[in-house]
Scaffold this motif. Sequence first.
Motif, PDB file in Angstrom:
ATOM      1  N   ALA A 235       0.890  -1.295   0.135  1.00  0.00           N
ATOM      2  CA  ALA A 235      -0.036   0.061   0.131  1.00  0.00           C
ATOM      3  C   ALA A 235       0.851   1.287  -0.245  1.00  0.00           C
ATOM      4  O   ALA A 235       0.322   2.348  -0.395  1.00  0.00           O
ATOM      5  CB  ALA A 235      -0.961   0.008   1.276  1.00  0.00           C
ATOM      6  N   VAL A 236       2.153   1.145   0.447  1.00  0.00           N
ATOM      7  CA  VAL A 236       3.060   2.371   0.476  1.00  0.00           C
ATOM      8  C   VAL A 236       3.828   2.476  -0.509  1.00  0.00           C
ATOM      9  O   VAL A 236       4.339   1.783  -0.964  1.00  0.00           O
ATOM     10  CB  VAL A 236       3.644   2.316   1.836  1.00  0.00           C
ATOM     11  CG1 VAL A 236       2.417   2.277   3.099  1.00  0.00           C
ATOM     12  CG2 VAL A 236       4.679   1.117   2.102  1.00  0.00           C
ATOM     13  N   PRO A 237       4.256   3.772  -1.007  1.00  0.00           N
ATOM     14  CA  PRO A 237       5.472   4.054  -1.792  1.00  0.00           C
ATOM     15  C   PRO A 237       6.896   3.663  -0.995  1.00  0.00           C
ATOM     16  O   PRO A 237       7.003   3.548   0.131  1.00  0.00           O
ATOM     17  CB  PRO A 237       5.478   5.472  -2.044  1.00  0.00           C
ATOM     18  CG  PRO A 237       4.775   6.176  -0.964  1.00  0.00           C
ATOM     19  CD  PRO A 237       3.734   5.146  -0.325  1.00  0.00           C
ATOM     20  N   TRP A 238       7.835   3.285  -2.108  1.00  0.00           N
ATOM     21  CA  TRP A 238       9.122   2.559  -1.228  1.00  0.00           C
ATOM     22  C   TRP A 238      10.220   3.513  -2.059  1.00  0.00           C
ATOM     23  O   TRP A 238      10.198   4.228  -3.042  1.00  0.00           O
ATOM     24  CB  TRP A 238       9.374   1.192  -1.985  1.00  0.00           C
ATOM     25  CG  TRP A 238       8.491   0.279  -1.729  1.00  0.00           C
ATOM     26  CD1 TRP A 238       7.567   0.262  -0.820  1.00  0.00           C
ATOM     27  CD2 TRP A 238       8.035  -0.698  -2.523  1.00  0.00           C
ATOM     28  NE1 TRP A 238       6.889  -1.023  -0.948  1.00  0.00           N
ATOM     29  CE2 TRP A 238       7.196  -1.485  -1.951  1.00  0.00           C
ATOM     30  CE3 TRP A 238       8.766  -1.558  -3.665  1.00  0.00           C
ATOM     31  CZ2 TRP A 238       6.271  -2.574  -2.588  1.00  0.00           C
ATOM     32  CZ3 TRP A 238       8.057  -2.601  -4.418  1.00  0.00           C
ATOM     33  CH2 TRP A 238       7.095  -3.217  -3.703  1.00  0.00           C
TER      34      TRP A 238
ATOM     35  N   GLU B  51      16.315   2.717  -1.761  1.00  0.00           N
ATOM     36  CA  GLU B  51      16.997   1.653  -1.053  1.00  0.00           C
ATOM     37  C   GLU B  51      15.978   0.635  -0.463  1.00  0.00           C
ATOM     38  O   GLU B  51      16.417  -0.485  -0.604  1.00  0.00           O
ATOM     39  CB  GLU B  51      17.653   2.491   0.402  1.00  0.00           C
ATOM     40  CG  GLU B  51      18.221   1.631   1.515  1.00  0.00           C
ATOM     41  CD  GLU B  51      18.890   2.497   2.336  1.00  0.00           C
ATOM     42  OE1 GLU B  51      19.306   1.658   3.398  1.00  0.00           O
ATOM     43  OE2 GLU B  51      18.611   3.737   2.432  1.00  0.00           O
ATOM     44  N   GLU B  52      14.807   0.704   0.019  1.00  0.00           N
ATOM     45  CA  GLU B  52      13.735  -0.123   0.257  1.00  0.00           C
ATOM     46  C   GLU B  52      13.478  -1.163  -0.840  1.00  0.00           C
ATOM     47  O   GLU B  52      13.579  -2.348  -0.679  1.00  0.00           O
ATOM     48  CB  GLU B  52      12.454   0.456   0.792  1.00  0.00           C
ATOM     49  CG  GLU B  52      12.780   1.236   2.300  1.00  0.00           C
ATOM     50  CD  GLU B  52      11.591   2.183   2.519  1.00  0.00           C
ATOM     51  OE1 GLU B  52      11.447   2.406   3.799  1.00  0.00           O
ATOM     52  OE2 GLU B  52      10.841   2.584   1.265  1.00  0.00           O
ATOM     53  N   GLU B  53      13.378  -0.409  -2.002  1.00  0.00           N
ATOM     54  CA  GLU B  53      13.187  -1.435  -3.078  1.00  0.00           C
ATOM     55  C   GLU B  53      14.268  -2.269  -3.420  1.00  0.00           C
ATOM     56  O   GLU B  53      13.842  -3.650  -3.448  1.00  0.00           O
ATOM     57  CB  GLU B  53      12.945  -0.541  -4.360  1.00  0.00           C
ATOM     58  CG  GLU B  53      12.764  -1.487  -5.552  1.00  0.00           C
ATOM     59  CD  GLU B  53      12.537  -0.578  -6.911  1.00  0.00           C
ATOM     60  OE1 GLU B  53      12.506  -1.141  -7.893  1.00  0.00           O
ATOM     61  OE2 GLU B  53      12.531   0.482  -6.698  1.00  0.00           O
ATOM     62  N   GLU B  54      15.477  -2.047  -3.298  1.00  0.00           N
ATOM     63  CA  GLU B  54      16.595  -2.789  -3.478  1.00  0.00           C
ATOM     64  C   GLU B  54      16.579  -4.155  -2.246  1.00  0.00           C
ATOM     65  O   GLU B  54      16.758  -5.215  -2.515  1.00  0.00           O
ATOM     66  CB  GLU B  54      17.732  -2.156  -3.478  1.00  0.00           C
ATOM     67  CG  GLU B  54      18.126  -1.400  -4.717  1.00  0.00           C
ATOM     68  CD  GLU B  54      17.884  -2.346  -5.961  1.00  0.00           C
ATOM     69  OE1 GLU B  54      18.580  -3.223  -6.201  1.00  0.00           O
ATOM     70  OE2 GLU B  54      17.275  -1.663  -7.007  1.00  0.00           O
ATOM     71  N   LYS B  55      16.459  -3.393  -1.157  1.00  0.00           N
ATOM     72  CA  LYS B  55      16.074  -4.714  -0.082  1.00  0.00           C
ATOM     73  C   LYS B  55      14.907  -5.662  -0.200  1.00  0.00           C
ATOM     74  O   LYS B  55      15.313  -6.933  -0.082  1.00  0.00           O
ATOM     75  CB  LYS B  55      16.076  -3.798   1.174  1.00  0.00           C
ATOM     76  CG  LYS B  55      17.227  -3.027   1.729  1.00  0.00           C
ATOM     77  CD  LYS B  55      16.956  -2.553   3.096  1.00  0.00           C
ATOM     78  CE  LYS B  55      18.040  -1.723   3.759  1.00  0.00           C
ATOM     79  NZ  LYS B  55      18.057  -1.084   5.046  1.00  0.00           N
TER      80      LYS B  55
ATOM     81  N   VAL C 257       2.791  -7.486  -4.366  1.00  0.00           N
ATOM     82  CA  VAL C 257       4.339  -6.773  -3.989  1.00  0.00           C
ATOM     83  C   VAL C 257       5.406  -7.453  -5.304  1.00  0.00           C
ATOM     84  O   VAL C 257       6.018  -6.561  -5.608  1.00  0.00           O
ATOM     85  CB  VAL C 257       4.567  -7.421  -2.685  1.00  0.00           C
ATOM     86  CG1 VAL C 257       6.281  -6.903  -2.467  1.00  0.00           C
ATOM     87  CG2 VAL C 257       3.727  -6.682  -1.444  1.00  0.00           C
ATOM     88  N   LEU C 258       5.243  -8.539  -5.567  1.00  0.00           N
ATOM     89  CA  LEU C 258       6.185  -9.096  -6.418  1.00  0.00           C
ATOM     90  C   LEU C 258       5.920  -8.468  -7.943  1.00  0.00           C
ATOM     91  O   LEU C 258       6.788  -8.229  -8.533  1.00  0.00           O
ATOM     92  CB  LEU C 258       6.023 -10.644  -6.667  1.00  0.00           C
ATOM     93  CG  LEU C 258       6.575 -11.520  -5.419  1.00  0.00           C
ATOM     94  CD1 LEU C 258       6.113 -13.090  -5.466  1.00  0.00           C
ATOM     95  CD2 LEU C 258       8.117 -11.308  -5.427  1.00  0.00           C
TER      96      LEU C 258
END
Length: 315
Positions: free
Chosen positions: A23-26, A29-33, A51-52
Amino acid sequence: MVKVSAGIKFGRGVSSCLKYLEAVPWSEEEEEKLRDLFPKLNVDDDTATDVLDRLFTLNSVDSQRTLTKHLIWSITNSTDANARNELKSLVKGLLCKSSVYEKPYPDLNKEDIFAVCKSCLDSLSSLLEEASSTDASLKLTKNKKDRPLIERISKQVDNINWLLDILLDHQMAEDFADMWANQEELLKMHHNASPMVRYELSRVSALLFIALGTRKLHCPSETRLKLLQVWFSPMLSDFGWLNRCKKGLDMKALEEAMGQALLTLPLKEQYSLFMDWFQCFSKHGSECPNLSKSFQIWWRRSFLRGSESFAIESR
């Protein structure tokens, strides 16, 4: 949190984490994790699929190539100058070799870029033919909604130089240099066009000369020779107009690069082109590029020998 919940098989915790993540933007850095984490998790949840889908796409290489081609075509056909310039900067940044967005995909598809280049060159040829035509009926057949002819010519040159910049960044511009060196029809149109129109062609030559003189473009000697033999004289004629209508062109860099490019030719060919420059400069002064420094180097290399020549050049 999702990693811990999955590790202890806490289903409700995993589901809550996934719903939140979906539900939230990333951040980058969060996307890579997440991209690194999800292949290691064994999660069976409908939200995990959502999410995938944000993390991975099917056939990403093909889709990137197709999208890149579509974006480039769209930009070169854009009718809004401000939007076109903004999008050029955006897409060039994304495709730049040093871009933070660069991914381990195959390199830029040269054929796609060249297809757009050829389309722009064809459009430019048609516009220059219109500009040099004395047949008023030809111009009257044009749509009244068309932009002024000079503006349309400038747009195509801007497009070509933008594409050339991309090719140079990806070290793919050698074939373009060869193609530009063989534009015989454009050269004829240059001779017949008015100075305020024809100098636009020298804007393309200027970018190539700068790339040659600054070692960004590595062409076979035959290509360099033909490119300079064909477009050096028009550049001498157009330099004054380029200086008055720079359009972002660094004239000092152009002067320096022109001289350096000439010095990459065999001495015999250097002689011919430097003599053309000398005669032009003696008649027109600042309306021509100042290649005095490179001329001195050519003179010393041609008429001074051995250690004496080396000592003078190394001062």
